[in-house]
Scaffold this motif. Structure first.
Motif, PDB file in Angstrom:
ATOM      1  N   SER A 124      35.631  -4.083  27.793  1.00 48.39           N
ATOM      2  CA  SER A 124      35.459  -4.915  28.983  1.00 48.39           C
ATOM      3  C   SER A 124      34.805  -6.243  28.606  1.00 48.39           C
ATOM      4  O   SER A 124      34.258  -6.404  27.507  1.00 48.39           O
ATOM      5  CB  SER A 124      34.586  -4.193  30.007  1.00 48.39           C
ATOM      6  N   VAL A 125      34.832  -7.179  29.546  1.00 47.02           N
ATOM      7  CA  VAL A 125      34.145  -8.463  29.355  1.00 47.02           C
ATOM      8  C   VAL A 125      32.653  -8.224  29.150  1.00 47.02           C
ATOM      9  O   VAL A 125      32.023  -8.853  28.286  1.00 47.02           O
ATOM     10  CB  VAL A 125      34.392  -9.381  30.567  1.00 47.02           C
ATOM     11  N   GLU A 126      32.094  -7.295  29.913  1.00 47.46           N
ATOM     12  CA  GLU A 126      30.665  -7.005  29.799  1.00 47.46           C
ATOM     13  C   GLU A 126      30.327  -6.470  28.411  1.00 47.46           C
ATOM     14  O   GLU A 126      29.301  -6.847  27.832  1.00 47.46           O
ATOM     15  CB  GLU A 126      30.256  -5.991  30.876  1.00 47.46           C
ATOM     16  N   GLU A 127      31.177  -5.618  27.884  1.00 40.52           N
ATOM     17  CA  GLU A 127      30.958  -5.095  26.530  1.00 40.52           C
ATOM     18  C   GLU A 127      30.905  -6.217  25.508  1.00 40.52           C
ATOM     19  O   GLU A 127      30.032  -6.243  24.629  1.00 40.52           O
ATOM     20  CB  GLU A 127      32.114  -4.153  26.148  1.00 40.52           C
ATOM     21  N   ILE A 128      31.875  -7.120  25.599  1.00 44.50           N
ATOM     22  CA  ILE A 128      31.945  -8.212  24.626  1.00 44.50           C
ATOM     23  C   ILE A 128      30.713  -9.109  24.750  1.00 44.50           C
ATOM     24  O   ILE A 128      30.121  -9.513  23.735  1.00 44.50           O
ATOM     25  CB  ILE A 128      33.230  -9.033  24.821  1.00 44.50           C
ATOM     26  N   CYS A 129      30.295  -9.396  25.960  1.00 48.64           N
ATOM     27  CA  CYS A 129      29.116 -10.252  26.146  1.00 48.64           C
ATOM     28  C   CYS A 129      27.855  -9.573  25.631  1.00 48.64           C
ATOM     29  O   CYS A 129      26.973 -10.239  25.061  1.00 48.64           O
ATOM     30  CB  CYS A 129      28.982 -10.633  27.621  1.00 48.64           C
ATOM     31  N   GLU A 130      27.729  -8.281  25.822  1.00 47.81           N
ATOM     32  CA  GLU A 130      26.598  -7.557  25.252  1.00 47.81           C
ATOM     33  C   GLU A 130      26.625  -7.628  23.733  1.00 47.81           C
ATOM     34  O   GLU A 130      25.588  -7.779  23.070  1.00 47.81           O
ATOM     35  CB  GLU A 130      26.629  -6.097  25.702  1.00 47.81           C
ATOM     36  N   GLN A 131      27.828  -7.534  23.178  1.00 48.90           N
ATOM     37  CA  GLN A 131      27.977  -7.644  21.727  1.00 48.90           C
ATOM     38  C   GLN A 131      27.535  -9.025  21.224  1.00 48.90           C
ATOM     39  O   GLN A 131      26.822  -9.147  20.223  1.00 48.90           O
ATOM     40  CB  GLN A 131      29.439  -7.393  21.347  1.00 48.90           C
ATOM     41  N   LEU A 132      27.940 -10.054  21.963  1.00 45.03           N
ATOM     42  CA  LEU A 132      27.610 -11.415  21.555  1.00 45.03           C
ATOM     43  C   LEU A 132      26.115 -11.703  21.671  1.00 45.03           C
ATOM     44  O   LEU A 132      25.561 -12.451  20.867  1.00 45.03           O
ATOM     45  CB  LEU A 132      28.403 -12.414  22.407  1.00 45.03           C
ATOM     46  N   SER A 133      25.480 -11.120  22.659  1.00 40.44           N
ATOM     47  CA  SER A 133      24.043 -11.364  22.856  1.00 40.44           C
ATOM     48  C   SER A 133      23.160 -10.432  22.038  1.00 40.44           C
ATOM     49  O   SER A 133      21.937 -10.501  22.128  1.00 40.44           O
ATOM     50  CB  SER A 133      23.699 -11.226  24.337  1.00 40.44           C
ATOM     51  N   GLY A 134      23.794  -9.570  21.252  1.00 42.20           N
ATOM     52  CA  GLY A 134      23.024  -8.683  20.383  1.00 42.20           C
ATOM     53  C   GLY A 134      22.481  -7.449  21.050  1.00 42.20           C
ATOM     54  O   GLY A 134      21.667  -6.731  20.479  1.00 42.20           O
ATOM     55  N   GLN A 135      22.939  -7.170  22.276  1.00 40.83           N
ATOM     56  CA  GLN A 135      22.434  -5.995  22.996  1.00 40.83           C
ATOM     57  C   GLN A 135      23.214  -4.735  22.659  1.00 40.83           C
ATOM     58  O   GLN A 135      22.848  -3.657  23.044  1.00 40.83           O
ATOM     59  CB  GLN A 135      22.513  -6.260  24.511  1.00 40.83           C
ATOM     60  N   ARG A 136      24.305  -4.879  21.970  1.00 39.63           N
ATOM     61  CA  ARG A 136      25.137  -3.726  21.612  1.00 39.63           C
ATOM     62  C   ARG A 136      25.301  -3.710  20.083  1.00 39.63           C
ATOM     63  O   ARG A 136      25.533  -4.748  19.470  1.00 39.63           O
ATOM     64  CB  ARG A 136      26.499  -3.790  22.303  1.00 39.63           C
ATOM     65  N   THR A 137      25.223  -2.552  19.490  1.00 40.93           N
ATOM     66  CA  THR A 137      25.336  -2.442  18.040  1.00 40.93           C
ATOM     67  C   THR A 137      26.750  -2.759  17.577  1.00 40.93           C
ATOM     68  O   THR A 137      27.730  -2.294  18.175  1.00 40.93           O
ATOM     69  CB  THR A 137      24.965  -1.023  17.582  1.00 40.93           C
ATOM     70  N   VAL A 138      26.872  -3.545  16.509  1.00 42.76           N
ATOM     71  CA  VAL A 138      28.172  -3.814  15.904  1.00 42.76           C
ATOM     72  C   VAL A 138      28.732  -2.505  15.341  1.00 42.76           C
ATOM     73  O   VAL A 138      28.020  -1.756  14.689  1.00 42.76           O
ATOM     74  CB  VAL A 138      28.047  -4.876  14.796  1.00 42.76           C
TER      75      VAL A 138
END
Length: 350
Positions: free
Chosen positions: A334-348
């Motif tokens: 989702s868009v939210e997933e990608i934005c979390e990834q970009l902001s460092g809130q989600r593990t690569v």
């Protein structure tokens, strides 16, 4: 005329506009509507539709039609494409043009019928045996399902080589408005024919090459053709990439999610851009390297556990850190997933 159309049906309409007059295929979800549409529309323009007894049969029927000078195509999904690989290698070796549509489903094995992009290796890296390449185009909309099919036939004819449309289950099944006006299809000036004519005497592989030097010369000629194509046939799209510190790379349905993610990330103050490869082979390596020159990081998003990312890393050659975020099994980020990834809130993930 502007019309609502399913992606799989748009493929057939584009093919007919491109002069395709023969379709040989076997139904498989999520690509079955291509065969259904071909059965409906091709006879209306004097063309041929045959439901083959298998994918192996269908690709060999395409081989025969192409050898006779007919613009021919087939379509399938991952399991069917696997069965076609020997035939695709023969088509490339015989320098016979054709178009193959792969509407990718989850894998490996039978997998499921949800969308993936896990056939990248199978199409871009060859899949079959021998030194050959496929032209591979990746549509991201129903309009491009038609437009890139037309382009695929043009590339196949121009380079006398198989061309593949690599779509995903979403792109094949979605319904969107398309416009099919304005196409100008030029007829082939010199239709290829069966072995023996002066200009095409080597275009049909009927047996093995017993002379090693002859085979080497043939493969070198093909190699030169592929090198020419790499210089002039790369295609890509940029979105908000001019000042991007974070560059997203994705194709097909993923690129549409990423475009929305770019908009959302910029609203959050992140300088994010998108690089979308349209030609997966030839891969637009130079354009990507230029677009990523000012970036601090590149994030590749795929519906696989990492296939196109290898070509991205080769193109950038260590100049920019490249990370991968992949979803598999038919899951689309989702868009939210990608934005979390970009902001460092989600593990690569890789």
């Amino acid at each position: 005329m502007r019309q609502l159309c399913e992606g799989n049906v748009a493929v057939v309409k584009g093919a007919i506009l491109a002069g395709c007059r023969a379709y040989y295929g076997y139904p498989i979800t999520p690509a079955s509507e291509i065969a259904e549409a071909a059965a409906l529309y091709l006879p209306q323009v004097g063309g041929t539709f045959v439901q083959a007894e298998s994918e192996v049969a269908s690709i060999n029927m395409v081989y025969g039609a192409a050898a006779a000078g007919v613009r021919a195509m087939t379509a399938s999904s991952g399991p069917g494409l696997s069965l076609m690989q020997e035939g695709i290698s023969y088509l490339a070796g015989a320098e016979l043009p054709c178009v193959i549509v792969d509407v990718v489903r989850g894998g490996p094995g039978l997998g499921n019928i949800a969308p993936e992009q896990s056939d990248y290796f199978a199409t871009v890296k060859g899949g079959g045996h021998g030194n050959y390449r496929n032209f591979v185009l990746a549509p991201a909309s129903v309009q491009e399902m038609a437009d890139l099919t037309v382009l695929a036939f043009d590339l196949a004819d121009r380079y006398r080589n198989p061309a593949i449309l690599l779509a995903d289950g979403f792109t094949g099944q979605m319904i969107e408005p398309i416009d099919l006006e304005g196409y100008e299809i030029s007829p082939v000036e010199k239709p290829w024919a069966v072995k023996g004519t002066p200009e095409t005497r080597n275009n049909l592989l009927s047996s093995i090459y017993l002379e090693t030097d002859e085979l080497e010369a043939h493969v070198r000629e093909m190699e030169a053709k592929y090198i020419r194509a790499q210089n002039v046939e790369t295609r890509f799209e940029l979105y908000q990439a001019e000042d991007a510190e974070l560059l997203l790379v994705g194709f097909g349905i993923v690129s549409r999610v990423l475009r929305s993610a770019v908009d959302e990330a910029r609203r959050q103050g992140l300088r994010v851009g998108l690089f979308r490869p349209i030609s997966l082979w030839p891969f637009p390596s130079q354009a990507l390297a230029k677009s990523a020159a000012k970036a601090e990081k590149v994030l590749v998003v795929e519906l696989s556990n990492g296939q196109m990312v290898e070509d991205v890393r080769l193109a950038l050659n260590g100049t920019v850190p490249v990370e991968l975020y992949g979803r598999v099994g038919g899951n689309v980020p989702s868009v939210e997933e990608i934005c979390e990834q970009l902001s460092g809130q989600r593990t690569v993930w890789a």
